[in-house]
Scaffold this motif. Sequence first.
Motif, short mmCIF file in Angstrom:
data_model
loop_
_atom_site.label_atom_id
_atom_site.label_comp_id
_atom_site.label_asym_id
_atom_site.label_seq_id
_atom_site.Cartn_x
_atom_site.Cartn_y
_atom_site.Cartn_z
N UNK A 1 1.05 -0.83 -0.17
CA UNK A 1 -0.39 0.17 0.10
C UNK A 1 1.45 0.96 0.00
N UNK A 2 0.73 2.20 -0.90
CA UNK A 2 1.49 3.11 -0.49
C UNK A 2 0.72 4.76 -0.11
N UNK A 3 0.84 4.91 0.85
CA UNK A 3 0.17 5.86 1.42
C UNK A 3 1.87 7.30 2.00
N UNK A 4 0.86 8.47 1.83
CA UNK A 4 1.85 9.42 2.31
C UNK A 4 1.47 10.50 3.31
N UNK A 5 2.55 10.97 4.18
CA UNK A 5 3.01 11.71 5.04
C UNK A 5 2.99 13.23 5.29
N UNK A 6 2.37 13.96 5.73
CA UNK A 6 2.82 15.26 5.46
C UNK A 6 3.29 15.42 6.69
N UNK A 7 4.44 16.35 7.07
CA UNK A 7 4.44 16.47 8.33
C UNK A 7 5.20 18.20 8.67
N UNK A 8 4.32 18.86 9.18
CA UNK A 8 4.66 20.63 9.07
C UNK A 8 5.10 21.11 9.99
N UNK A 9 6.40 21.80 10.23
CA UNK A 9 6.85 22.57 10.65
C UNK A 9 6.60 23.65 11.76
N UNK A 10 6.22 24.26 12.15
CA UNK A 10 5.24 25.47 12.55
C UNK A 10 5.95 26.22 13.66
N UNK A 11 7.52 25.64 13.56
CA UNK A 11 8.30 27.02 14.58
C UNK A 11 8.99 27.57 13.21
N UNK A 12 9.20 28.97 14.06
CA UNK A 12 10.14 30.08 13.03
C UNK A 12 11.46 29.63 13.37
N UNK A 13 12.07 28.08 13.80
CA UNK A 13 12.79 28.57 13.67
C UNK A 13 13.03 26.79 13.11
N UNK A 14 14.29 26.75 12.01
CA UNK A 14 13.99 25.40 10.92
C UNK A 14 14.17 24.63 11.73
N UNK A 15 15.70 24.38 12.13
CA UNK A 15 16.16 23.26 13.39
C UNK A 15 16.19 23.75 14.56
N UNK A 16 15.15 23.16 15.48
CA UNK A 16 14.47 24.02 16.51
C UNK A 16 14.84 21.95 16.44
N UNK A 17 13.38 21.47 18.11
CA UNK A 17 13.25 21.00 18.50
C UNK A 17 11.98 20.67 18.62
N UNK A 18 11.11 21.32 17.74
CA UNK A 18 10.06 21.07 17.00
C UNK A 18 10.50 20.38 16.22
N UNK A 19 11.28 20.17 15.31
CA UNK A 19 11.49 19.56 13.97
C UNK A 19 12.43 18.28 14.46
N UNK A 20 12.64 18.65 15.51
CA UNK A 20 13.67 17.14 16.19
C UNK A 20 12.32 16.19 16.65
N UNK A 21 11.40 16.74 17.56
CA UNK A 21 10.64 15.61 17.13
C UNK A 21 9.61 14.90 16.18
N UNK A 22 9.22 16.03 15.17
CA UNK A 22 8.55 15.76 14.38
C UNK A 22 10.05 14.62 13.22
N UNK A 23 11.02 14.94 13.19
CA UNK A 23 11.59 14.11 12.75
C UNK A 23 12.10 12.63 13.51
N UNK A 24 11.44 11.88 14.95
CA UNK A 24 11.75 11.11 14.97
C UNK A 24 10.45 10.76 14.68
N UNK A 25 9.41 10.85 14.71
CA UNK A 25 8.12 10.50 14.31
C UNK A 25 8.47 10.72 12.70
#
Length: 217
Positions: A1-25
């Motif tokens: 099955x071919x499925x796709x997920x879009x993750x959106x980083x809503x932080x003004x900091x591109x590589x901050x902690x929000x990015x790191x949490x989303x990377x884990x997911x």
Amino acid sequence: MFVKVLLINGSPRQKGNTHRALEEAEAALEAEGVETELVWIGNKEIRGCIACGICSKNGGGRCVFDTDCCNELIAKAAGFDGFIVGSPVYYAGMAGSLRALMDRMFYAGGANFRFKPAAGVAVARRAGAVEAADQINKYFQINCQPLVSSAYWGLAYGRGPGEVAGDDEGLHTMRVLARNMAWMLKCLEAGRAAGIEAPEMEPKPFTNFVREDLLEG
């Protein structure tokens, strides 16, 4: 099955902690065979919705303001099956730029998200993360989208760059959320293959609680 997920980083900091949490997911999703894309909304001004109603009149799923990433993300959402939206915590809520973006994305282009599983996650130094994640999830709840849960609320903790990597439970929460997302998407895909489609939208009546007989003029 071919499925796709879009993750959106809503932080003004591109590589901050929000990015790191989303990377884990994101890594956990890819381990389950789900294609992903992680996008950053940037740190430039994003206009808020002014309730002009032009998007509704024109149709086509576009906001009348075309100077930021709103219309690009609306169009992109059409090609994805699920969404994870992350934000840092600002005064016990989501980042203002992300809120401005989501107001417009869901008002103008909600059809591109509808019936697709989604989850909001928030990263905080200390408090307000539950409230921020709940704010994000409200957009999905009003748009007929299944919410994806985890073994805890979608939260992770860290202040300085990279500190969220030390929140073992927070990263565990992201991984479990991602695996649950993959499982739900595969179940929905199997349902569609068996002929089960999303329900038709019943026309929505709009009501308020103001008595017209009490209005002047």
